[in-house]
Design an enzyme around this catalytic site. Structure first.
Site, PDB file in Angstrom:
ATOM      1  N   SER A  25     -55.570 102.104 -47.003  1.00  0.00           N
ATOM      2  CA  SER A  25     -56.592 101.054 -47.192  1.00  0.00           C
ATOM      3  C   SER A  25     -56.167  99.770 -46.484  1.00  0.00           C
ATOM      4  CB  SER A  25     -56.765 100.741 -48.683  1.00  0.00           C
ATOM      5  OG  SER A  25     -57.325 101.830 -49.341  1.00  0.00           O
ATOM      6  N   ARG A 125     -71.760 112.370 -47.178  1.00  0.00           N
ATOM      7  CA  ARG A 125     -71.547 111.281 -48.139  1.00  0.00           C
ATOM      8  C   ARG A 125     -72.659 110.223 -48.056  1.00  0.00           C
ATOM      9  NH1 ARG A 125     -65.165 110.088 -47.991  1.00  0.00           N
ATOM     10  NH2 ARG A 125     -65.702 108.893 -49.858  1.00  0.00           N
ATOM     11  N   SER A 169     -67.148 100.323 -56.393  1.00  0.00           N
ATOM     12  CA  SER A 169     -66.666 100.856 -55.113  1.00  0.00           C
ATOM     13  C   SER A 169     -66.072  99.741 -54.252  1.00  0.00           C
ATOM     14  CB  SER A 169     -67.824 101.510 -54.352  1.00  0.00           C
ATOM     15  OG  SER A 169     -67.477 101.626 -52.984  1.00  0.00           O
ATOM     16  N   ASP A 322     -58.294 107.913 -56.353  1.00  0.00           N
ATOM     17  CA  ASP A 322     -57.839 108.895 -55.358  1.00  0.00           C
ATOM     18  C   ASP A 322     -56.722 109.802 -55.894  1.00  0.00           C
ATOM     19  OD1 ASP A 322     -59.658 107.964 -53.544  1.00  0.00           O
ATOM     20  OD2 ASP A 322     -58.248 106.648 -52.520  1.00  0.00           O
ATOM     21  N   ARG A 399     -56.474 115.916 -49.918  1.00  0.00           N
ATOM     22  CA  ARG A 399     -55.796 115.774 -51.215  1.00  0.00           C
ATOM     23  C   ARG A 399     -55.798 117.090 -51.998  1.00  0.00           C
ATOM     24  NH1 ARG A 399     -54.624 110.442 -50.839  1.00  0.00           N
ATOM     25  NH2 ARG A 399     -56.274 109.089 -50.114  1.00  0.00           N
TER      26      ARG A 399
HETATM   27  C1  S3P Z   1     -61.111 102.892 -50.619  1.00  0.00           C
HETATM   28  C2  S3P Z   1     -61.907 102.856 -51.733  1.00  0.00           C
HETATM   29  C3  S3P Z   1     -62.173 104.036 -52.595  1.00  0.00           C
HETATM   30  C4  S3P Z   1     -61.180 105.155 -52.297  1.00  0.00           C
HETATM   31  C5  S3P Z   1     -60.983 105.375 -50.837  1.00  0.00           C
HETATM   32  C6  S3P Z   1     -60.438 104.120 -50.180  1.00  0.00           C
HETATM   33  C7  S3P Z   1     -60.911 101.653 -49.838  1.00  0.00           C
HETATM   34  O1  S3P Z   1     -63.468 104.532 -52.303  1.00  0.00           O
HETATM   35  O2  S3P Z   1     -61.601 106.340 -52.932  1.00  0.00           O
HETATM   36  O3  S3P Z   1     -60.100 106.437 -50.597  1.00  0.00           O
HETATM   37  O4  S3P Z   1     -59.986 101.590 -48.997  1.00  0.00           O
HETATM   38  O5  S3P Z   1     -61.676 100.701 -50.050  1.00  0.00           O
HETATM   39  P1  S3P Z   1     -64.774 103.999 -53.084  1.00  0.00           P
HETATM   40  O6  S3P Z   1     -65.024 102.607 -52.671  1.00  0.00           O
HETATM   41  O7  S3P Z   1     -65.885 104.925 -52.655  1.00  0.00           O
HETATM   42  O8  S3P Z   1     -64.474 104.131 -54.543  1.00  0.00           O
END
Ligand code: S3P
Length: 442
Positions: A25, A125, A169, A322, A399
């Protein structure tokens, strides 16, 4: 090259120290934001996975100069105004939801047509979640039935929005925050808490005016746009999501101890540690420090015999979003029934992870009850596997592959696990590290 691994024996006990690669991230956010800074930014320990490579390629496609040096990356940012490339382009986000959703916000003021595409999993998605707020800013953004391809052409005359986000999110929140950078005035978001790396970077690296008010169940974030920012260097800490596989491996491996150095333990990311500790997992954090607003520490894990089930509090859901697959695997060995509720977002990840988890655990002989937003796992503290298991058709989810590999190392049995190449999206050297701890993988 073969795209599977065979594992026919448990990992012998180990006492070691490892590093895991840079946080995904943070790596993606650094590339996106450094491209909009004035000047040349440097990053050390940038994650070199397919998701981050797709991000680098996307920026290069927009005309940003990015160089790889010996042990760091350099990005020659072009400022807030716009990218050098003045043509219509296609950006392939590959498997990365974070890239695909965040870049929509970043491109909110880009005056050319961009088409965003992705792989089979990403193409399933939902993108309505970012299309809706970005339209309110005045961005021209559309897609058929909310899926990729998304077509976007930015607008130099954006208006700030006041948006309520309900899913928690971080990708949606960050996409809005990136659009807010290009927008005059103050953008406001009300949302349940989720990972806050974007806000931390805005405040500590970019010095962007950002105000955050934390309430019990939600936060209100306000950002003032059109503030240029200067280049910023970054040493990316290790990724807790990658570390999580080795945390569970150690807890479930008799007589073992592991130190994972230099991991990001941002409180919005460490639900796994809170959950596993509630299940009796022996996990300690040492050498805690703060780096550019992010918390970092070493994680020390010891194998644990008396693991117990958990009734997982809902407030830990986004903090471990995650990590659920690998947490569910640990529940298979814990005494009692573990229950998780309100986790429907797991159905919208690289695969439908509630479906994949139950399919996998049932294959191992674990009783599982699933609904659209919950799972109950009936743990077997004496679980030992003896049969042959073929792990195939799990939507090429990285994963799932790593969870299955850990299962094969701790429960026994003869495993053949397909889609090895999926790990390239987040953790390319996963198998090397596992072998370094003593795992026999063919
Ligand atoms: C992420 C946010 C999460 C996570 C993804 C990385 C990010 O997703 O599952 O692997 O870097 O902002 P969501 O925002 O869909 O929950």
């Amino acid at each position: 090259m073969k795209n599977f691994v065979k594992i026919n024996s448990k990992i012998p006990s180990f006492k070691k120290e490892i590093n895991v690669p840079g946080d995904k991230s943070i790596s993606i956010r650094w590339v996106l934001l450094a491209s909009k800074a004035f000047g040349k930014s440097k990053a050390y320990n940038l994650l070199e996975s397919d998701d981050v490579k797709s991000t680098i390629k996307a920026m290069q496609n927009l005309g940003v100069k990015i160089k790889k040096k010996n042990n760091f990356y350099e990005i020659y940012g072009c400022g807030l105004k716009n990218y050098r490339n003045k043509k219509n382009i296609t950006i392939d986000a590959g498997n990365s939801g974070t890239l695909a959703r965040l870049i929509c916000g970043l491109l909110s003021n880009y005056n050319h047509k961009v088409k965003i595409i992705g792989d089979e999993s990403l193409s399933k998605r939902d993108f309505y979640r970012v299309i809706e707020p970005l339209k309110q800013f005045g961005v021209n953004i559309s897609s058929r039935s909310g899926k990729l391809p998304v077509n976007i052409s930015g607008n130099s005359d954006l208006r700030p929005i006041d948006f309520e986000e309900h899913k928690g999110s971080a990708q949606v929140k960050s996409s809005i925050l990136l659009a807010a950078l290009n927008t005059p005035g103050i953008t406001t978001i009300k949302c349940p808490p989720s990972r806050n790396h974007t806000e931390i970077m805005f405040k500590n690296c970019l010095k962007i005016p950002i105000k955050i008010v934390k309430k019990k169940k939600y936060e209100i974030i306000q950002v003032e746009g059109l503030k240029n920012f200067r280049k910023f260097d970054y040493k990316i800490p290790g990724d807790i999501s990658s570390a999580s596989f080795f945390i569970v491996l150690t807890l479930l491996s008799k007589g073992s101890r592991l130190k994972i150095r230099n991991v990001n333990i941002n409180p919005s990311r460490i639900g796994i540690i809170e959950i596993l500790r509630k299940m009796n997992g022996k996990i300690n954090l040492s050498n805690k420090r703060i780096y550019k607003g992010e918390q970092i520490s070493d994680i020390i894990i010891e194998s644990t015999k008396n693991l117990k089930s958990i009734n997982c509090p809902k407030n830990l859901n986004t903090k471990s979003i995650d990590e659920f697959l690998i947490i569910f695997l640990l529940c298979a060995r814990a005494k009692g029934i573990s229950r998780f509720k309100g986790i429907q977002e797991l159905r919208h990840k690289e695969s439908d992870r509630l479906k994949m988890a139950s399919k996998f655990l049932r294959m191992l002989g674990i009783k599982v009850k699933v609904s659209f937003d919950s799972i109950s796992i009936y743990g077997k503290p004496d679980l030992i596997l003896k049969k042959k298991y073929v792990v195939k058709n799990f939507m090429k989810d990285h994963r799932v592959f790593m969870m299955a590999t850990i299962a094969a190392n701790v429960f026994g049995g003869n495993f053949k696990i397909y889609d090895k190449s999926s790990i390239k999206s987040s953790f390319p050297n996963f198998l090397q590290i596992l072998k370094g701890l003593g795992s026999k993988i063919n």
